[in-house]
Structure formats: C-alpha cells, structure tokens
Design a protein around this motif. Structure first.
Motif, PDB file in Angstrom:
ATOM      1  N   SER A  84       1.534   6.786  -6.995  1.00 30.16           N
ATOM      2  CA  SER A  84       0.121   7.133  -7.203  1.00 30.16           C
ATOM      3  C   SER A  84      -0.177   7.583  -8.629  1.00 30.16           C
ATOM      4  O   SER A  84      -1.344   7.627  -9.024  1.00 30.16           O
ATOM      5  CB  SER A  84      -0.308   8.216  -6.208  1.00 30.16           C
ATOM      6  OG  SER A  84       0.493   9.376  -6.359  1.00 30.16           O
ATOM      7  N   GLN A 136       0.831  -1.201   0.000  1.00 28.01           N
ATOM      8  CA  GLN A 136       0.000   0.000   0.000  1.00 28.01           C
ATOM      9  C   GLN A 136       0.866   1.252   0.000  1.00 28.01           C
ATOM     10  O   GLN A 136       0.580   2.223  -0.713  1.00 28.01           O
ATOM     11  CB  GLN A 136      -0.927  -0.004   1.214  1.00 28.01           C
ATOM     12  CG  GLN A 136      -2.047  -1.024   1.134  1.00 28.01           C
ATOM     13  CD  GLN A 136      -2.878  -1.078   2.409  1.00 28.01           C
ATOM     14  OE1 GLN A 136      -2.468  -0.585   3.469  1.00 28.01           O
ATOM     15  NE2 GLN A 136      -4.042  -1.702   2.322  1.00 28.01           N
ATOM     16  N   ARG A 137       1.919   1.233   0.808  1.00 25.28           N
ATOM     17  CA  ARG A 137       2.837   2.372   0.861  1.00 25.28           C
ATOM     18  C   ARG A 137       3.499   2.600  -0.489  1.00 25.28           C
ATOM     19  O   ARG A 137       3.660   3.737  -0.941  1.00 25.28           O
ATOM     20  CB  ARG A 137       3.890   2.121   1.939  1.00 25.28           C
ATOM     21  CG  ARG A 137       4.875   3.258   2.137  1.00 25.28           C
ATOM     22  CD  ARG A 137       5.838   2.911   3.258  1.00 25.28           C
ATOM     23  NE  ARG A 137       6.911   3.874   3.357  1.00 25.28           N
ATOM     24  CZ  ARG A 137       7.984   3.724   4.106  1.00 25.28           C
ATOM     25  NH1 ARG A 137       8.118   2.631   4.850  1.00 25.28           N
ATOM     26  NH2 ARG A 137       8.935   4.646   4.133  1.00 25.28           N
ATOM     27  N   LEU A 157       2.282   1.803  -3.443  1.00 27.31           N
ATOM     28  CA  LEU A 157       1.308   2.331  -4.402  1.00 27.31           C
ATOM     29  C   LEU A 157       1.014   3.810  -4.140  1.00 27.31           C
ATOM     30  O   LEU A 157       0.725   4.556  -5.076  1.00 27.31           O
ATOM     31  CB  LEU A 157       0.021   1.509  -4.350  1.00 27.31           C
ATOM     32  CG  LEU A 157       0.131   0.107  -4.957  1.00 27.31           C
ATOM     33  CD1 LEU A 157      -1.137  -0.696  -4.704  1.00 27.31           C
ATOM     34  CD2 LEU A 157       0.427   0.187  -6.453  1.00 27.31           C
ATOM     35  N   ILE A 158       1.101   4.232  -2.889  1.00 29.53           N
ATOM     36  CA  ILE A 158       0.971   5.660  -2.601  1.00 29.53           C
ATOM     37  C   ILE A 158       2.130   6.425  -3.232  1.00 29.53           C
ATOM     38  O   ILE A 158       1.945   7.477  -3.836  1.00 29.53           O
ATOM     39  CB  ILE A 158       0.914   5.901  -1.072  1.00 29.53           C
ATOM     40  CG1 ILE A 158      -0.396   5.364  -0.503  1.00 29.53           C
ATOM     41  CG2 ILE A 158       1.072   7.388  -0.751  1.00 29.53           C
ATOM     42  CD1 ILE A 158      -0.460   5.380   1.011  1.00 29.53           C
ATOM     43  N   ARG A 159       3.324   5.884  -3.097  1.00 30.08           N
ATOM     44  CA  ARG A 159       4.499   6.516  -3.711  1.00 30.08           C
ATOM     45  C   ARG A 159       4.396   6.504  -5.228  1.00 30.08           C
ATOM     46  O   ARG A 159       4.941   7.380  -5.912  1.00 30.08           O
ATOM     47  CB  ARG A 159       5.767   5.810  -3.251  1.00 30.08           C
ATOM     48  CG  ARG A 159       7.056   6.347  -3.861  1.00 30.08           C
ATOM     49  CD  ARG A 159       8.249   6.033  -3.002  1.00 30.08           C
ATOM     50  NE  ARG A 159       8.265   6.891  -1.811  1.00 30.08           N
ATOM     51  CZ  ARG A 159       9.211   6.841  -0.877  1.00 30.08           C
ATOM     52  NH1 ARG A 159      10.203   5.988  -0.984  1.00 30.08           N
ATOM     53  NH2 ARG A 159       9.154   7.633   0.172  1.00 30.08           N
ATOM     54  N   THR A 200      -1.552   2.897 -11.722  1.00 29.76           N
ATOM     55  CA  THR A 200      -2.355   1.875 -11.059  1.00 29.76           C
ATOM     56  C   THR A 200      -1.508   0.608 -10.938  1.00 29.76           C
ATOM     57  O   THR A 200      -0.534   0.421 -11.683  1.00 29.76           O
ATOM     58  CB  THR A 200      -3.630   1.546 -11.829  1.00 29.76           C
ATOM     59  OG1 THR A 200      -3.276   0.926 -13.083  1.00 29.76           O
ATOM     60  CG2 THR A 200      -4.448   2.808 -12.101  1.00 29.76           C
ATOM     61  N   ARG A 230       6.469   9.626  -6.284  1.00 33.76           N
ATOM     62  CA  ARG A 230       6.421  10.785  -5.405  1.00 33.76           C
ATOM     63  C   ARG A 230       7.578  10.710  -4.415  1.00 33.76           C
ATOM     64  O   ARG A 230       8.049   9.646  -4.081  1.00 33.76           O
ATOM     65  CB  ARG A 230       5.102  10.814  -4.620  1.00 33.76           C
ATOM     66  CG  ARG A 230       3.873  10.998  -5.470  1.00 33.76           C
ATOM     67  CD  ARG A 230       2.619  10.805  -4.648  1.00 33.76           C
ATOM     68  NE  ARG A 230       2.592  11.637  -3.439  1.00 33.76           N
ATOM     69  CZ  ARG A 230       1.676  11.541  -2.483  1.00 33.76           C
ATOM     70  NH1 ARG A 230       0.712  10.636  -2.589  1.00 33.76           N
ATOM     71  NH2 ARG A 230       1.703  12.333  -1.432  1.00 33.76           N
TER      72      ARG A 230
END
Length: 206
Positions: free
Chosen positions: A38, A31-32, A34-36, A41, A70
């Motif tokens: 973003s 999850q972390r 995929l946030i980085r 997909t 990011r």
C-alpha cells in the motif's frame, strides 16, 4: 506429454497456476498484493520495474526494485513470495531493504497489453537472426530449451522479431507461473498456437 514438464510441474504447481489464471482469483491475488504494498501505487511499481530492467541491461530474476511491504518483517538471506505460497513475485531482504524481482512484478501485475507497453521499449533492435537467437538464449532466468528456440526462429522473419520476442516473454511468464525451471517445447508450442503471432494489441490478455 513433455517429460520435462511432468518432472517439474507438480500437481500443486498446476493448481497454483490454475488459480492464478482464473479471472476472479487472479484479481483477488493482485488486490491482496497491492494491499500489502500500500506504500506504492501499481503504476509506480511497474515504472520502477521497467526502469530497473532498463538500467540492468538484462531481465534476470535478480534485477529487483525496492519495496516497503506491510506485514513482512526482515528475513535476511531468505527468498519468499509476496503472497504466501501463491504465484506472486519473489521478495527478499538485503542491506536493510526489502526487494522484489522486477520482471516478476511486471508478470504478476499486468495483462499482455500492459506487458507489451512496458517491455517492448526495452527490446534490442535484433539486427539479424543470430542476435535474436542470442537474446532468446539469455534474456530469462528460465532457459529456453534448444528445441523451443528453434521453433520460435522457424516462425520468425526479419519483420516479426519484435513480435516474436513479445511472444517469448509470454512463454517465459507462463513457465514462471507453472513453476518450471526451463521453457520447454510443449509449453512454447501451446502458447504459439494460442497467440498465433497476433499484433500485441490483439494478444489475449489473461
């Protein structure tokens, strides 16, 4: 104990591997990540990784996909990991672009069912035993030891080469997770006993 594993697989690496294999922690790491990432997909990343491996014609760790992460500034000439010191894909900056190792992307973001889905179409036909042995020697950036290859071949028939290849992929992934530079016999035997040549849709998915 296999001395090769002992030399390369440090307590710190084993701790990282255990955290990655923990269902809750592993999910949080992905999850972390995929946030980085973003701007992408998960499905786009996996398809890009599959296409990059297909285009390259090999699965070495220098095959990469472009990413727009990011909080990850230019770091020309340095190879980092996506999530700090945790088990995660290698990333680097070159030619004005961030890149992420394609095979490690698939290893990190997928379970075994998904890996079979994305990687099985890329497997060669393996016309004979020699062709399969050659693939085992060269497909990974982490060389399979001779005893490991011999074990796989001893358990493989002409009807099960594709399945054995997927099992070899799981061995390579575990070597990557553990931070070892080769795929030793002890690791291979452990994974072979666990998977026991089940069909891909039946392979445990951690």
């Amino acid at each position: 104990m296999n001395c090769g594993i002992a030399r390369m697989n440090t307590p710190q690496a084993r701790t990282k591997a255990a955290l990655f294999h923990d269902v809750h922690t592993g999910k949080l790491l992905r999850q972390r990540a995929l946030i980085r990432l973003s701007a992408h997909t998960k499905e786009d990343l996996l398809l890009a990784a599959q296409q990059a491996l297909h285009t390259a014609g090999h699965w070495q760790d220098d095959v990469a996909i472009p990413i727009r992460p990011r909080t990850l500034g230019p770091h020309q000439g340095r190879v980092l990991t996506l999530i700090g010191s945790q088990v995660s894909p290698r990333v680097w900056f070159a030619d004005g672009q961030h890149w992420m190792a394609a095979l490690q992307t698939l290893y990190f973001f997928t379970d075994s069912y998904e890996r079979a889905h994305y990687l099985r179409p890329l497997l060669p036909a393996f016309a004979n035993r020699d062709a399969f042995s050659h693939w085992l020697q060269h497909f990974s950036s982490r060389p399979f030891e001779a005893a490991t290859i011999a074990l796989i071949l001893s358990r493989t028939s002409s009807m099960t080469r594709q399945l054995s290849a997927l099992l070899a992929v799981e061995m390579d992934r575990e070597a990557w997770i553990q931070g070892v530079s080769t795929v030793p016999l002890a690791l291979a035997a452990q994974l072979m006993g666990r998977f026991d040549f089940q069909a891909p849709h039946e392979i445990p998915s951690n």
